[in-house]
Write a protein that holds these residues in place. Structure first.
Motif, short mmCIF file in Angstrom:
data_model
loop_
_atom_site.label_atom_id
_atom_site.label_comp_id
_atom_site.label_asym_id
_atom_site.label_seq_id
_atom_site.Cartn_x
_atom_site.Cartn_y
_atom_site.Cartn_z
N LEU A 219 0.83 -1.20 0.00
CA LEU A 219 0.00 0.00 0.00
C LEU A 219 0.88 1.26 0.00
O LEU A 219 0.57 2.26 -0.66
CB LEU A 219 -0.94 -0.02 1.21
CG LEU A 219 -2.02 1.04 1.25
CD1 LEU A 219 -2.97 0.90 0.06
CD2 LEU A 219 -2.82 0.95 2.55
N VAL A 222 1.89 1.92 -3.44
CA VAL A 222 0.80 2.54 -4.21
C VAL A 222 0.76 4.04 -3.90
O VAL A 222 0.75 4.88 -4.80
CB VAL A 222 -0.56 1.89 -3.87
CG1 VAL A 222 -1.70 2.65 -4.55
CG2 VAL A 222 -0.59 0.42 -4.28
N TYR A 247 -4.34 -4.03 -4.50
CA TYR A 247 -4.65 -2.63 -4.17
C TYR A 247 -4.81 -1.80 -5.44
O TYR A 247 -5.71 -0.95 -5.54
CB TYR A 247 -3.55 -2.02 -3.29
CG TYR A 247 -3.66 -2.38 -1.82
CD1 TYR A 247 -4.83 -2.12 -1.11
CD2 TYR A 247 -2.60 -2.94 -1.14
CE1 TYR A 247 -4.93 -2.43 0.23
CE2 TYR A 247 -2.68 -3.26 0.21
CZ TYR A 247 -3.86 -3.01 0.89
OH TYR A 247 -3.96 -3.31 2.22
N THR A 250 -8.10 -1.61 -7.32
CA THR A 250 -9.16 -0.68 -6.88
C THR A 250 -8.66 0.76 -6.84
O THR A 250 -9.42 1.68 -7.14
CB THR A 250 -9.71 -1.06 -5.49
OG1 THR A 250 -8.61 -1.15 -4.58
CG2 THR A 250 -10.44 -2.37 -5.51
N LEU A 251 -7.40 0.97 -6.50
CA LEU A 251 -6.92 2.34 -6.27
C LEU A 251 -6.24 2.96 -7.49
O LEU A 251 -6.00 4.16 -7.52
CB LEU A 251 -5.92 2.34 -5.10
CG LEU A 251 -6.46 1.84 -3.76
CD1 LEU A 251 -5.33 1.73 -2.75
CD2 LEU A 251 -7.55 2.76 -3.24
N ARG A 252 -5.92 2.16 -8.50
CA ARG A 252 -5.12 2.66 -9.60
C ARG A 252 -5.74 2.36 -10.97
O ARG A 252 -5.05 1.99 -11.91
CB ARG A 252 -3.73 2.04 -9.55
CG ARG A 252 -2.82 2.70 -8.54
CD ARG A 252 -2.30 4.03 -9.07
NE ARG A 252 -1.22 4.51 -8.21
CZ ARG A 252 0.00 4.03 -8.26
NH1 ARG A 252 0.32 3.09 -9.12
NH2 ARG A 252 0.91 4.50 -7.44
N LEU B 336 -1.70 9.38 -9.29
CA LEU B 336 -1.24 8.11 -8.72
C LEU B 336 -1.56 7.90 -7.24
O LEU B 336 -1.65 6.77 -6.79
CB LEU B 336 0.28 7.98 -8.92
CG LEU B 336 0.77 7.96 -10.37
CD1 LEU B 336 2.29 7.91 -10.43
CD2 LEU B 336 0.18 6.77 -11.12
N PRO B 338 -3.82 7.79 -4.01
CA PRO B 338 -5.25 7.73 -3.67
C PRO B 338 -5.67 8.73 -2.59
O PRO B 338 -6.86 8.95 -2.40
CB PRO B 338 -5.43 6.29 -3.18
CG PRO B 338 -4.23 5.54 -3.66
CD PRO B 338 -3.12 6.54 -3.70
N ARG B 342 -9.02 8.34 1.40
CA ARG B 342 -9.12 6.93 1.06
C ARG B 342 -8.36 6.08 2.08
O ARG B 342 -8.77 4.99 2.45
CB ARG B 342 -8.57 6.71 -0.35
CG ARG B 342 -8.79 5.34 -0.91
CD ARG B 342 -10.28 5.13 -1.17
NE ARG B 342 -10.57 3.74 -1.39
CZ ARG B 342 -10.97 3.23 -2.56
NH1 ARG B 342 -11.16 4.02 -3.59
NH2 ARG B 342 -11.23 1.95 -2.69
#
Lengths: 612, 351
Positions: A219, A222, A247, A250-252, B336, B338, B342
């Motif tokens: 995470l 990310v 991850y 959903t996040l990228r 990039l 989040p 979040r």
């Protein structure tokens, strides 16, 4: 027989068969206690195997919040006939044995100094379920049910966990609750539930989160802006790359196009994975690989290239027991030297030492910044103990004002304006040159990247002075790194002392517990947690301030100690190694005993017997 | 090699291409390879192809491994970023570079030692993945920089300069590329520029893994009688399946050909490959037949050259990975990261 009596402070160990579905039941057990506000620290002890071999799950219930491994077992949940004898033998005197008594066992297989609790799990399960897989899975839930009655675990906490896990899958939810109650009902009806181990609601968990280090690091990558992940599966790091992908899914994902703002390639080997990371780093993307010791061995040639050609690369090393294949499912901190100096020739690499999932997140994001800023490989040195076990840790933090530090990258505008560009030219004294991304400017800023020697303008040269000039600049750059890496944290002793202790990484929770206990026994040590290499000046000052410095490490040869002595020009006699390297996580008991023993031998002060 | 540096000034009357560059703009510093080295001819062909296609030099990334062949990127496209990586590992570095910025043209240059021995694995896997690149192997069957040891592409029975007969089976990189899913596979000869230049042009226009095995004699260590990678041997045994005309979509097609003698392949970008067949039965869209043809002729001691196979609808790695159109190296934290809100939700889900 004196039965062990403890509230919110005991160890339950589950002995299971790999692949029997016990992991999720055991996790449920641990989480239900956390939901009662009581800290727990669970650890998987597992073989290099998918199905059939023994596996253990050790849960330390600790109201004081000591998250290191304690050692010793107060209650054994013996579900694996293969390891029965050693499991029974491991129980502390006065402890408890919980087992499936569907089939009678001869008295000789038990002990007199423990309390035996038998539950006919197979019989209950077979009466309730006919499907073989259900029988296997629900047997685990039934023992959780029975244990919850014995230990006073709130069934509502467990049911809530079920509800969260099986949201929208009501059938599964109901069948799990049914299994739980089968266990609870049996215990209520047939067992003397007045045993000495109890869980009482508490408020010691706070806002902490419960996550494994590999997921946390993923995470962090990310959040830190990694777009390229290249990896090769290797225990204990595989779940890191897999978490990153999960991850990112959903996040990228670009909300407009549905396309991915990341790329993950499972490479053919570690040589290719680091090659891809270096290619991507050279071309201006943030890239990382996750691996373990044997992978780093394979990557070593490329790491030297990235050091010498000055290309950002982030490597997460989830360390395991070495050398060679070593102990693939056990923990160690034994790759410190092989990472710090990876490559032929003279090299030094930046290492970060996270202590827990919170720092795995933070340091992974930081590593991407440092790699760009320093244009060099950066290692995050986690290990199996942090990486593959869920750990209570401070929640993740991200400052939305934080922009990625892309380091010294010369832009098209700067090149167009005629700014001098020398790829290996130090323009401001920090040892870090400017770089350009390929394709930036039609006429300016192109250069040839190579692992051979070159001058300040990236022109091939084997001239001695040119080579030395470049190597000295790299040393200067490493000096610059000292002020950029996470700084060490000190824990001063309550009384002035000439004894100090240094530690790092996953040793942290056990070390803090050990320091508390040493202090309670009247033994005071100043402590410092090293969080990075290069070692900051504070580390050397700390060593200079003390007559004796213990260095606690989870390897055989005192690797960090050797580096400190070497880099700091320190008298080895004052640097005392405390080494634990059998593959199990280091315990406070071990640290206390070893330091007390060594202090006694040095005859520094009379030592009170330290209770373990 | 020559030690006379190239003059920096260009003649004002030098022809410029549509991108405004002269042919000299695609050159690099003078080569340090041996006089007559086949590799220099391939460098010249790359220069010609890039000039012909009006490619902006700085939009090319040239990557190589280690060896004589891997030195050549210094000698062409001096305004392109180059990367001389480690021995046999160019494919992984190129793959990573390609992931970071899909907008550049990736030119991988390697040799037979670099790709068939130490780097066989990376060669194979970059083909499997369909990395969008032009991968050229300068194949001389010998280790030049270490003075004449056999490489893994040396034919069985081939004689070294020291008189040793090679007993190992050769690795045929083109056949491997075909089998492993490369979507453009060609073989050519450094001594045949009229065949090589259009092949490189077609490979550049190809959006997928394009591989060209170029037999490139080593004048220092492998150009003697008994070698199957000498100028004389290759000239005598060159079995071309086709001659290729590379036509960009702007060009008008004017020439008439007899029916059955020409195979046209329209590439994804609209460019046309017109294959003037030397062997009328040869179908450059048939991968299995290409493998058979190549093997049959190799067994007869012949060197099959030309465009062996092209997939007019190639897939490539970015397609498989479903990545965004923007190059990764231009994305910032805005796209990039989040964000903290979040993260607060993630924290909550972990309690």
């Amino acid at each position: 027989m004196t039965r062990i009596q403890a509230v919110n402070d005991f160890v339950v160990k589950f002995a299971n068969v790999n692949g029997s579905g016990s992991a999720s039941a055991n996790e449920l057990f641990a989480k239900s206690i956390i939901r009662m506000g009581v800290p727990v620290s669970p650890r998987n002890i597992f073989p290099s195997n998918i199905q059939g071999l023994p596996t253990w799950y050790e849960v330390r219930v600790t109201d004081q919040g000591y998250l290191g491994r304690r050692g010793g077992v107060d209650m054994m949940v013996a579900m694996n006939p293969q390891t029965w004898d050693e499991d029974v033998a491991e129980i502390s005197p006065g402890g408890y044995l919980f087992y499936d008594n569907t089939k009678p066992l001869p008295k000789s297989r038990f002990r007199d100094d423990i309390t035996v609790i038998g539950v006919p799990l197979t019989e209950i399960c077979n009466a309730a379920y006919s499907d073989p897989r259900q029988r296997q899975l629900f047997k685990n839930i039934i023992y959780v049910g029975a244990l919850s009655s014995l230990l006073d675990i709130d069934p509502a906490a467990i049911e809530k966990l079920f509800a969260e896990q099986y949201r929208g899958k009501e059938k599964l939810l109901d069948s799990n609750i049914k299994a739980l109650n089968l266990g609870r009902d049996y215990a209520a009806a047939h067992l003397d539930c007045d045993i000495g181990l109890k869980v009482k609601p508490s408020d010691r968990v706070g806002d902490r989160i419960f996550i494994d280090g590999n997921s946390a690091a993923a995470l962090g990558l990310v959040y830190g802006g990694a777009t390229v992940c290249a990896w090769y599966p290797i225990t204990p790091s595989s779940s890191l790359a897999e978490s990153f992908i999960k991850y990112c899914q959903t996040l990228r994902v670009d909300p407009e196009t549905g396309k991915n703002l990341f790329a993950s390639v499972q490479a053919e080997d570690e040589l290719a994975s680091i090659g891809m990371v270096i290619g991507a780093g050279w071309n201006g993307a943030r890239a990382f690989t996750a691996t373990s010791g044997p992978g780093v061995s394979l990557m070593t040639e490329f790491i030297g290239l990235a050091y010498f050609a000055e290309i950002p690369a982030t490597i997460i090393n989830v360390q395991r027991g070495g050398p060679s294949t070593g102990m693939p499912t056990r923990t160690q901190q034994a790759d410190i030297l092989s990472c710090a100096y990876a490559s032929n020739g003279d090299t030094k690499h930046v290492l970060l030492f996270p202590e827990d999932p919170h720092e795995c997140f933070e340091f992974s994001a930081t590593a991407l910044d440092l790699a760009d800023r320093l244009q060099t490989p950066v290692f995050v040195m986690t290990d199996l103990d942090i990486g593959m076990n869920q750990r209570l840790s401070a929640p993740f933090v991200w400052d939305d004002a934080r922009a990625y530090d892309r380091g010294k990258v010369m832009t098209e505008e700067e090149l167009e304006a005629g700014k001098t560009f020398g790829r290996y030219l130090d323009v401001d004294g920090d040892g870090i040159p400017y770089r350009t991304y390929p394709g930036t400017h039609p006429k300016r800023g192109a250069y040839f990247t190579r692992g051979t020697t070159k001058d300040r303008y990236a022109r091939y040269s084997e001239e001695g002075p040119v080579y030395v000039d470049n190597m000295e600049r790299l040393v200067k750059k490493f000096e610059t790194a000292k002020s950029l890496v996470p700084q060490p944290l000190t824990r001063p002793a309550k009384k002035a002392t000439r004894n100090g202790v240094l530690f790092f990484g996953s040793t942290s929770p056990s070390m803090h517990e050990a320091l508390d206990r040493l202090e309670a026994a009247g033994e005071h040590l100043d402590a410092m947690r090293i969080r990075a290499y290069p070692f900051c000046d504070d580390v050397m000052d700390f060593i200079a301030r003390h007559d004796r410095v213990f260095i606690v490490e989870q390897n055989r040869d005192g690797q960090l100690r050797g580096m400190l002595i070497n880099e700091g020009g320190i008298d080895p006699a004052k640097m005392i190694a405390v080494l634990h390297y059998d593959g199990t996580p280091i315990t406070a008991r071990f640290i206390v005993a070893d330091i007390a023993d060594k202090l006694a031998r040095y005859n520094v002060t009379p030592i009170k017997k330290v209770a373990s | 090699m020559t030690y006379i540096a190239k003059p920096k000034l260009h003649h004002p009357s030098l022809t410029r291409n549509k991108a405004g560059y002269t042919r000299r703009d695609y050159e690099g510093p003078v080569s340090t390879l041996c006089a007559g080295c086949g590799h220099d001819s391939i460098s010249a062909a790359i220069i010609q192809a890039c000039f012909d296609l009006d490619i902006q030099p700085h939009r090319v990334a040239k990557l190589s491994g280690i060896g004589c062949s891997s030195k050549t990127p210094t000698y062409f496209l001096g305004n392109s970023h180059g990367f001389n990586s480690v021995h046999g590992r160019m494919p992984s570095v190129l793959t990573g570079a390609n992931l970071a910025n899909r907008d550049l043209l990736y030119l991988g240059v390697s040799g037979d030692g670099d790709s068939a021995s130490i780097g066989l694995g990376q060669f194979a896997h970059s083909m499997r993945r369909g990395v969008n690149m032009v991968y050229i192997v300068m194949n001389n069957g010998v280790y030049g920089l270490t003075k004449g040891q056999f490489s893994a592409t040396a034919d069985k029975g081939s004689k070294s300069k020291r008189g040793v007969i090679n007993s190992d089976e050769p690795i045929d990189l083109a056949s491997l590329a075909l089998q492993l899913g490369a979507t453009f596979v060609a073989r050519s000869f450094s001594g045949d520029k009229t065949q090589l230049v259009p092949l490189i042009e077609a490979a550049i226009a190809h959006r997928g893994a394009a591989f060209i095995d170029v037999i490139s004699p080593c004048v220092a260590f492998n150009n003697h009688p008994g070698s199957t990678k000498s100028y004389d041997y290759v000239r005598e045994h060159n079995e071309a399946v086709n001659r290729i005309d590379f036509i960009t979509k702007r060009d008008e097609i004017t020439t008439d050909y007899a029916p059955g003698t020409v195979q046209e392949v329209v590439q994804h970008d609209g460019s046309i490959l017109r294959l003037r067949k030397v062997d009328e039965s040869y179908d450059a869209n048939n991968r299995i037949a290409a493998m058979n043809y190549s093997q049959e002729h190799h067994a007869k001691g012949e060197v099959v050259t030309g465009l062996l196979y092209v997939d007019p609808e190639p897939q490539e790695l970015h397609g498989y990975l479903h990545t965004v159109d923007a190059p990764f190296n231009r994305l910032s934290s805005r796209e990039l990261c989040p964000g903290s809100a979040r993260l607060a939700k993630i924290n909550a889900s972990l309690r």
